[in-house]
Motif scaffolding. Structure first.
Motif, PDB file in Angstrom:
ATOM      1  N   SER A 190       4.430   3.239  -1.366  1.00  0.00           N
ATOM      2  CA  SER A 190       4.394   1.802  -1.056  1.00  0.00           C
ATOM      3  C   SER A 190       4.494   1.588   0.449  1.00  0.00           C
ATOM      4  N   GLY A 191       5.352   2.381   1.103  1.00  0.00           N
ATOM      5  CA  GLY A 191       5.499   2.289   2.558  1.00  0.00           C
ATOM      6  C   GLY A 191       4.198   2.644   3.259  1.00  0.00           C
ATOM      7  N   LEU A 192       3.558   3.722   2.799  1.00  0.00           N
ATOM      8  CA  LEU A 192       2.289   4.154   3.409  1.00  0.00           C
ATOM      9  C   LEU A 192       1.219   3.092   3.217  1.00  0.00           C
ATOM     10  N   HIS A 193       1.200   2.501   2.015  1.00  0.00           N
ATOM     11  CA  HIS A 193       0.219   1.464   1.726  1.00  0.00           C
ATOM     12  C   HIS A 193       0.436   0.269   2.651  1.00  0.00           C
ATOM     13  N   SER A 194       1.690  -0.114   2.835  1.00  0.00           N
ATOM     14  CA  SER A 194       1.938  -1.285   3.695  1.00  0.00           C
ATOM     15  C   SER A 194       1.602  -0.977   5.154  1.00  0.00           C
ATOM     16  N   GLN A 195       1.565   0.324   5.513  1.00  0.00           N
ATOM     17  CA  GLN A 195       1.154   0.681   6.882  1.00  0.00           C
ATOM     18  C   GLN A 195      -0.368   0.824   7.006  1.00  0.00           C
ATOM     19  N   GLY A 196      -1.107   0.615   5.892  1.00  0.00           N
ATOM     20  CA  GLY A 196      -2.571   0.588   6.000  1.00  0.00           C
ATOM     21  C   GLY A 196      -3.314   1.717   5.315  1.00  0.00           C
ATOM     22  N   THR A 197      -2.605   2.664   4.681  1.00  0.00           N
ATOM     23  CA  THR A 197      -3.301   3.767   4.003  1.00  0.00           C
ATOM     24  C   THR A 197      -3.876   3.291   2.672  1.00  0.00           C
ATOM     25  N   THR A 198      -5.113   3.685   2.390  1.00  0.00           N
ATOM     26  CA  THR A 198      -5.730   3.411   1.100  1.00  0.00           C
ATOM     27  C   THR A 198      -5.293   4.515   0.144  1.00  0.00           C
ATOM     28  N   ILE A 199      -4.867   4.137  -1.038  1.00  0.00           N
ATOM     29  CA  ILE A 199      -4.301   5.126  -1.971  1.00  0.00           C
ATOM     30  C   ILE A 199      -5.040   5.103  -3.305  1.00  0.00           C
ATOM     31  N   LEU A 200      -5.371   6.288  -3.784  1.00  0.00           N
ATOM     32  CA  LEU A 200      -5.900   6.437  -5.149  1.00  0.00           C
ATOM     33  C   LEU A 200      -5.030   7.459  -5.849  1.00  0.00           C
ATOM     34  N   LEU A 201      -4.292   7.012  -6.852  1.00  0.00           N
ATOM     35  CA  LEU A 201      -3.469   7.978  -7.564  1.00  0.00           C
ATOM     36  C   LEU A 201      -3.813   8.028  -9.046  1.00  0.00           C
ATOM     37  N   VAL A 202      -3.519   9.187  -9.601  1.00  0.00           N
ATOM     38  CA  VAL A 202      -3.776   9.452 -11.004  1.00  0.00           C
ATOM     39  C   VAL A 202      -2.433   9.616 -11.693  1.00  0.00           C
ATOM     40  N   THR A 203      -2.274   8.978 -12.831  1.00  0.00           N
ATOM     41  CA  THR A 203      -0.998   9.116 -13.544  1.00  0.00           C
ATOM     42  C   THR A 203      -1.204   8.827 -15.031  1.00  0.00           C
ATOM     43  N   HIS A 204      -0.254   9.263 -15.851  1.00  0.00           N
ATOM     44  CA  HIS A 204      -0.290   8.756 -17.218  1.00  0.00           C
ATOM     45  C   HIS A 204       0.973   7.940 -17.502  1.00  0.00           C
ATOM     46  N   ASP A 205       1.701   7.605 -16.415  1.00  0.00           N
ATOM     47  CA  ASP A 205       2.957   6.884 -16.530  1.00  0.00           C
ATOM     48  C   ASP A 205       2.741   5.397 -16.177  1.00  0.00           C
ATOM     49  N   HIS A 206       3.010   4.504 -17.123  1.00  0.00           N
ATOM     50  CA  HIS A 206       2.771   3.073 -16.906  1.00  0.00           C
ATOM     51  C   HIS A 206       3.625   2.511 -15.770  1.00  0.00           C
ATOM     52  N   GLU A 207       4.873   3.011 -15.648  1.00  0.00           N
ATOM     53  CA  GLU A 207       5.749   2.512 -14.579  1.00  0.00           C
ATOM     54  C   GLU A 207       5.178   2.831 -13.212  1.00  0.00           C
ATOM     55  N   VAL A 208       4.645   4.050 -13.077  1.00  0.00           N
ATOM     56  CA  VAL A 208       4.023   4.471 -11.812  1.00  0.00           C
ATOM     57  C   VAL A 208       2.788   3.610 -11.544  1.00  0.00           C
ATOM     58  N   ALA A 209       2.010   3.355 -12.600  1.00  0.00           N
ATOM     59  CA  ALA A 209       0.781   2.557 -12.462  1.00  0.00           C
ATOM     60  C   ALA A 209       1.081   1.147 -11.967  1.00  0.00           C
ATOM     61  N   ASN A 210       2.273   0.635 -12.308  1.00  0.00           N
ATOM     62  CA  ASN A 210       2.637  -0.727 -11.902  1.00  0.00           C
ATOM     63  C   ASN A 210       2.701  -0.913 -10.384  1.00  0.00           C
ATOM     64  N   TYR A 211       2.906   0.170  -9.658  1.00  0.00           N
ATOM     65  CA  TYR A 211       2.961   0.058  -8.200  1.00  0.00           C
ATOM     66  C   TYR A 211       1.580  -0.270  -7.615  1.00  0.00           C
ATOM     67  N   ALA A 212       0.515   0.110  -8.322  1.00  0.00           N
ATOM     68  CA  ALA A 212      -0.851  -0.079  -7.799  1.00  0.00           C
ATOM     69  C   ALA A 212      -1.330  -1.501  -8.076  1.00  0.00           C
TER      70      ALA A 212
END
Ligand SMILES: Nc1ncnc2c1ncn2[C@@H]1O[C@H](COP(=O)(O)OP(=O)(O)O)[C@@H](O)[C@H]1O
Ligand SMILES: [Mg+2]
Length: 227
Positions: A190-212
């Protein structure tokens, strides 16, 4: 667009010809925070490897930062990947005979064309800053076999960031981690994203997915947008 994935297909020859990634298209803009969810075996890692230029698609094109990576040879692809993409692979990916600091600086030493003392100094400084941000400064001289799973993952994330990538790819970054370690990693993203990094992550965890903020689902090689 920072990333354009166009009609990507990947076929593997097993007993029969089998399509692990089936005509996948999507795009990400700069500063997007996207997530691909899907069950094991649905083709997520195969797709990330193709985006990272580690694996070649059977069909389709990947355009990153307005550059088509298809014509590149191995060396050019590695150079481009190193400068543009940070990749946190699935599972443990650190070299066991190198310390955290050495692992983190490795991409720089492998591919930087300009290894002047000033630049090496600059790389070390950046590594220290990133380690501070990821709260792993105390692990600088430690080898992976003396780290917890969460610590190793944070070292791998910092390594992915050492060349200041525009696009960060992370394959199941919280897999096998306890809740507290997962939370630390997602806060780091989240910190990296707020500093401008574009993020693509793969997960099968719904809680993790909520951050995107952008969500895709992968099923039997096919990708659907559900955000
Ligand atoms: N090198 C390979 N050769 C043949 N089949 C493969 C290869 N790599 C992956 N596969 C198969 O492709 C499918 C997708 O795998 P993968 O991309 O690792 O899925 P996921 O990351 O979603 O678990 C699986 O059925 C897997 O067995
Ligand atoms: Mg996978």
């Amino acid at each position: 667009m920072l990333l354009e994935v166009k009609n990507i297909r990947k076929q593997y020859q097993r007993q029969t010809l089998f399509c692990a990634v089936d005509n996948v298209s999507f795009s990400l803009q700069q500063r997007d925070y996207a997530c691909i969810m899907g069950r094991s075996g649905s083709g997520k890692t195969t797709l990330l490897n193709i985006i990272a230029g580690i694996s070649t698609p059977t069909q389709g094109r990947i355009i990153i930062d307005n550059t088509d990576i298809a014509p590149f040879d191995d060396e050019q692809a590695s150079q481009f990947r190193n400068q543009t993409i940070g990749y946190v692979p699935q599972g443990s990916s650190l070299l066991t005979n190198l310390t955290a600091m050495e692992n983190i600086c490795l991409p720089y030493y492998l591919y930087s064309k300009n290894k002047q003392p000033d630049n090496i100094e600059c790389c070390n400084k950046r590594a220290q800053q990133l380690m501070q941000m990821a709260e792993i400064s105390h692990l600088s001289e430690i080898y992976p076999n003396q780290m917890s799973g969460g610590e190793m993952r944070r070292v791998a994330i910092v390594r992915a960031l050492i060349c200041s990538p525009k696009l960060l790819l992370a394959d199941e970054p919280t897999n096998d981690l306890d809740d507290e370690s997962s939370r630390q990693i997602m806060q780091l993203f989240s910190g990296l994203h707020s500093q401008g990094t574009t993020i693509l992550l793969v997960t099968h965890d719904h809680e993790v997915a909520n951050y995107a903020s952008k969500h895709f689902k992968m099923e039997a090689g096919k990708l659907t947008d559900y955000s």
